[in-house]
Design a protein around this motif. Structure first.
Motif, PDB file in Angstrom:
ATOM      1  N   TYR A  39       0.850  -1.212   0.167  1.00  0.00           N
ATOM      2  CA  TYR A  39      -0.039   0.135   0.032  1.00  0.00           C
ATOM      3  C   TYR A  39       0.811   1.115  -0.121  1.00  0.00           C
ATOM      4  O   TYR A  39       0.394   2.467  -0.405  1.00  0.00           O
ATOM      5  N   GLY A  40       2.030   1.076   0.569  1.00  0.00           N
ATOM      6  CA  GLY A  40       3.105   2.302   0.597  1.00  0.00           C
ATOM      7  C   GLY A  40       4.490   1.678   1.206  1.00  0.00           C
ATOM      8  O   GLY A  40       4.555   0.771   1.284  1.00  0.00           O
ATOM      9  N   GLU A  41       5.225   2.553   1.164  1.00  0.00           N
ATOM     10  CA  GLU A  41       6.594   2.262   1.784  1.00  0.00           C
ATOM     11  C   GLU A  41       6.489   1.553   3.145  1.00  0.00           C
ATOM     12  O   GLU A  41       7.307   0.483   3.067  1.00  0.00           O
ATOM     13  N   HIS A  42       5.828   1.741   4.050  1.00  0.00           N
ATOM     14  CA  HIS A  42       5.680   1.327   5.272  1.00  0.00           C
ATOM     15  C   HIS A  42       4.332   0.708   5.565  1.00  0.00           C
ATOM     16  O   HIS A  42       3.888   0.620   6.635  1.00  0.00           O
ATOM     17  N   ASP A  43       3.600   0.298   4.538  1.00  0.00           N
ATOM     18  CA  ASP A  43       2.197  -0.186   4.816  1.00  0.00           C
ATOM     19  C   ASP A  43       2.050  -1.179   3.651  1.00  0.00           C
ATOM     20  O   ASP A  43       2.107  -1.068   2.477  1.00  0.00           O
ATOM     21  N   ARG A  44       2.041  -2.579   4.174  1.00  0.00           N
ATOM     22  CA  ARG A  44       1.895  -3.721   3.322  1.00  0.00           C
ATOM     23  C   ARG A  44       1.130  -4.878   4.033  1.00  0.00           C
ATOM     24  O   ARG A  44       0.962  -4.797   5.287  1.00  0.00           O
ATOM     25  N   LEU A  45       0.646  -5.888   3.363  1.00  0.00           N
ATOM     26  CA  LEU A  45      -0.081  -6.979   3.737  1.00  0.00           C
ATOM     27  C   LEU A  45       0.482  -8.177   3.223  1.00  0.00           C
ATOM     28  O   LEU A  45       0.726  -8.306   2.042  1.00  0.00           O
ATOM     29  N   THR A  46       0.897  -8.997   4.346  1.00  0.00           N
ATOM     30  CA  THR A  46       1.608 -10.535   3.594  1.00  0.00           C
ATOM     31  C   THR A  46       0.551 -11.544   4.167  1.00  0.00           C
ATOM     32  O   THR A  46       0.504 -11.419   5.338  1.00  0.00           O
ATOM     33  N   VAL A  47       0.044 -12.320   3.119  1.00  0.00           N
ATOM     34  CA  VAL A  47      -0.762 -13.521   3.721  1.00  0.00           C
ATOM     35  C   VAL A  47      -0.354 -14.760   3.291  1.00  0.00           C
ATOM     36  O   VAL A  47      -0.103 -14.771   2.026  1.00  0.00           O
ATOM     37  N   GLY A  67       1.463  -5.265   8.071  1.00  0.00           N
ATOM     38  CA  GLY A  67       2.434  -4.271   8.111  1.00  0.00           C
ATOM     39  C   GLY A  67       4.021  -4.830   8.159  1.00  0.00           C
ATOM     40  O   GLY A  67       4.305  -6.062   7.965  1.00  0.00           O
ATOM     41  N   PRO A  68       4.745  -3.914   8.465  1.00  0.00           N
ATOM     42  CA  PRO A  68       6.285  -4.525   8.186  1.00  0.00           C
ATOM     43  C   PRO A  68       6.397  -5.301   9.484  1.00  0.00           C
ATOM     44  O   PRO A  68       6.042  -5.157  10.510  1.00  0.00           O
ATOM     45  N   ALA A  69       7.181  -6.769   9.091  1.00  0.00           N
ATOM     46  CA  ALA A  69       7.223  -7.657  10.405  1.00  0.00           C
ATOM     47  C   ALA A  69       8.473  -8.407   9.994  1.00  0.00           C
ATOM     48  O   ALA A  69       8.764  -8.617   8.927  1.00  0.00           O
ATOM     49  N   PRO A  70       9.177  -8.716  11.057  1.00  0.00           N
ATOM     50  CA  PRO A  70      10.328  -9.501  10.673  1.00  0.00           C
ATOM     51  C   PRO A  70      10.105 -10.925  10.426  1.00  0.00           C
ATOM     52  O   PRO A  70       8.999 -11.615  10.634  1.00  0.00           O
TER      53      PRO A  70
END
Length: 169
Positions: A39-47, A67-70
């Motif tokens: 969605y943006g530089e610091h906004d994402r979804l991983t499923v 969001g960003p996650a290790p």
């Protein structure tokens, strides 16, 4: 529109999207789905959702990371209480499965006693654990009276829809 408002709308839509993916996975011959949205530089979804064959025992797959996650946050820990058995725990008559995608907690708050322990007798409707979804704590009740035979997840484990959580016989 503020950044928080945009994030909340993404989050609400993401939960519905993930639930739809879980339903698709359960109703199809697919065994795995993986989606990444930026969605943006610091906004994402991983499923990442997976369904395993009934011949072997598997730990519940990691459900979501918003969001960003290790990378370590996406790994599902192996439950300490799960003995090696040849049957799939979800196929056992006393299996209690997750009604939603979320994070499972065995106690009401960190550092407090768990709701139940292996060998404990429970009445129908007693709280077994909590599944947090969209910052809502959903109490998972015992579907029947019985004894807790197995706890298949660790505290704080991400769970997917239909993932086996406990066995109450």
């Amino acid at each position: 529109m503020s950044n928080d408002s945009k994030h909340d709308k993404h989050h609400e839509g993401d939960v519905a999207f993930i639930q739809s993916l879980a339903e698709l996975l359960n109703s199809s011959d697919l065994s795995e789905l993986s989606v990444k949205r930026e969605y943006g530089e610091h906004d994402r979804l991983t499923v990442s959702l997976s369904k395993h064959a009934r011949q072997a025992v598997h730990a519940p797959a990691p459900a979501i990371a918003v969001g960003p996650a290790p990378a370590a946050a996406l790994a599902a820990p192996m439950p300490a209480q799960m003995p090696a058995m040849s049957e799939d725990p979800a196929s056992l008559p006393g299996a209690v499965t997750s009604p939603m995608v979320g994070t499972a907690y065995l106690s009401a708050e960190p550092g407090t006693a768990p709701f139940v322990q292996i060998g404990q007798a429970v009445a129908e409707g007693d709280t077994l654990l909590i599944v947090e979804a969209m910052k809502t704590m959903n109490h998972i009740p015992a579907p029947r009276a019985g004894t807790v035979r197995r706890i298949l997840i660790d505290d704080g484990t991400p769970v997917e829809f239909g993932a086996p959580l406990m066995v109450v016989e």
